[in-house]
Design a protein around this motif. Sequence first.
Motif, short mmCIF file in Angstrom:
data_model
loop_
_atom_site.label_atom_id
_atom_site.label_comp_id
_atom_site.label_asym_id
_atom_site.label_seq_id
_atom_site.Cartn_x
_atom_site.Cartn_y
_atom_site.Cartn_z
N VAL A 52 0.84 -1.19 0.00
CA VAL A 52 0.00 0.00 0.00
C VAL A 52 0.88 1.25 0.00
O VAL A 52 0.71 2.14 -0.81
N CYS A 53 1.85 1.31 0.92
CA CYS A 53 2.71 2.48 1.07
C CYS A 53 3.81 2.51 0.01
O CYS A 53 4.18 3.57 -0.47
N GLN A 54 4.38 1.39 -0.31
CA GLN A 54 5.41 1.16 -1.31
C GLN A 54 6.76 1.77 -0.97
O GLN A 54 7.74 1.45 -1.60
N ASN A 55 6.85 2.68 -0.03
CA ASN A 55 8.16 3.20 0.36
C ASN A 55 8.47 2.85 1.81
O ASN A 55 9.34 3.45 2.42
N GLN A 56 7.75 1.92 2.36
CA GLN A 56 7.96 1.47 3.73
C GLN A 56 7.94 -0.06 3.76
O GLN A 56 7.34 -0.70 2.91
N ASP A 60 7.29 -1.20 9.31
CA ASP A 60 7.13 0.22 9.62
C ASP A 60 5.75 0.76 9.31
O ASP A 60 5.36 1.80 9.83
N SER A 61 5.01 0.10 8.45
CA SER A 61 3.75 0.62 7.95
C SER A 61 2.60 0.38 8.94
O SER A 61 2.58 -0.62 9.65
N HIS A 62 1.66 1.32 8.93
CA HIS A 62 0.46 1.19 9.75
C HIS A 62 -0.77 0.90 8.89
O HIS A 62 -1.89 0.92 9.38
N ALA A 63 -0.54 0.63 7.61
CA ALA A 63 -1.66 0.32 6.71
C ALA A 63 -2.30 -1.01 7.12
O ALA A 63 -1.64 -1.89 7.68
N GLY A 64 -3.56 -1.14 6.84
CA GLY A 64 -4.29 -2.34 7.22
C GLY A 64 -3.69 -3.61 6.63
O GLY A 64 -3.61 -4.64 7.30
N LEU A 65 -3.26 -3.54 5.37
CA LEU A 65 -2.65 -4.70 4.74
C LEU A 65 -1.36 -5.10 5.44
O LEU A 65 -1.09 -6.28 5.65
N ALA A 66 -0.57 -4.12 5.84
CA ALA A 66 0.69 -4.41 6.55
C ALA A 66 0.42 -5.07 7.89
O ALA A 66 1.12 -6.01 8.28
N VAL A 67 -0.60 -4.61 8.59
CA VAL A 67 -0.97 -5.23 9.87
C VAL A 67 -1.39 -6.68 9.64
O VAL A 67 -0.98 -7.58 10.38
N ASP A 68 -2.18 -6.90 8.58
CA ASP A 68 -2.62 -8.27 8.25
C ASP A 68 -1.43 -9.15 7.88
O ASP A 68 -1.37 -10.32 8.29
N LEU A 69 -0.49 -8.62 7.11
CA LEU A 69 0.67 -9.41 6.72
C LEU A 69 1.57 -9.73 7.91
O LEU A 69 2.12 -10.83 7.99
N ARG A 70 1.72 -8.80 8.84
CA ARG A 70 2.49 -9.10 10.05
C ARG A 70 1.83 -10.22 10.83
O ARG A 70 2.50 -11.13 11.33
N GLN A 71 0.50 -10.19 10.94
CA GLN A 71 -0.22 -11.24 11.64
C GLN A 71 -0.07 -12.57 10.91
O GLN A 71 0.10 -13.62 11.53
N GLN A 72 -0.09 -12.53 9.59
CA GLN A 72 0.07 -13.74 8.81
C GLN A 72 1.47 -14.32 9.01
O GLN A 72 1.64 -15.54 9.11
N ILE A 73 2.48 -13.46 9.10
CA ILE A 73 3.85 -13.93 9.36
C ILE A 73 3.92 -14.58 10.74
O ILE A 73 4.55 -15.63 10.91
N ARG A 74 3.25 -13.98 11.74
CA ARG A 74 3.23 -14.57 13.09
C ARG A 74 2.65 -15.99 13.03
O ARG A 74 3.17 -16.91 13.66
N GLU A 92 5.62 -15.56 -4.09
CA GLU A 92 4.70 -16.29 -4.96
C GLU A 92 3.35 -15.59 -5.03
O GLU A 92 2.73 -15.50 -6.08
N ARG A 93 2.91 -15.06 -3.91
CA ARG A 93 1.60 -14.43 -3.85
C ARG A 93 1.59 -13.01 -4.42
O ARG A 93 0.65 -12.62 -5.11
N TYR A 94 2.64 -12.21 -4.13
CA TYR A 94 2.65 -10.79 -4.49
C TYR A 94 3.70 -10.42 -5.54
O TYR A 94 3.76 -9.28 -5.97
#
Length: 157
Positions: A52-56, A60-74, A92-94
Amino acid sequence: MAERIGWRPLAVLACLLALGGAAHAGEAAPAAANPKQEAQMMAIAAELRCLVCQNQTIADSHAGLAVDLRQQIREMLAKGMTEREIADYMTERYGDFVLYRPPFKASTALLWVGPALLLVGALGTLILVLRRRQRLGADAFDPDVPDDEASADVPNR
């Protein structure tokens, strides 16, 4: 008696109400129960670009997708996946764009070589222009005007 209260208590009440909104706390970011696993998740997230941010990074990002991806990594770490497996899954996904350091291959060659090509092109152009200017005679350029003559042309106000 209501007339004797005055404006000061009302001003204090208005300030307290205004500050009450600033004191509202946001939702805390979910963290893994294991601090070592959380550190590992942040290390992986620091290598992945926020889509979403593309430069973070997603760390570091607070975007909803970044939060979801951090949770997915956990969740992937909890399942026992390695850092390499997680990075491969995200790629593979992105696509390679999700990696902050994409691999060198045909589709990313311009990304890696492009800045060097631009620098070589700019230096080549500069050398070409300087050599052409060197070949020109002195009469091809405007004569230097001393500061005294330049200020004489400007009328006084």
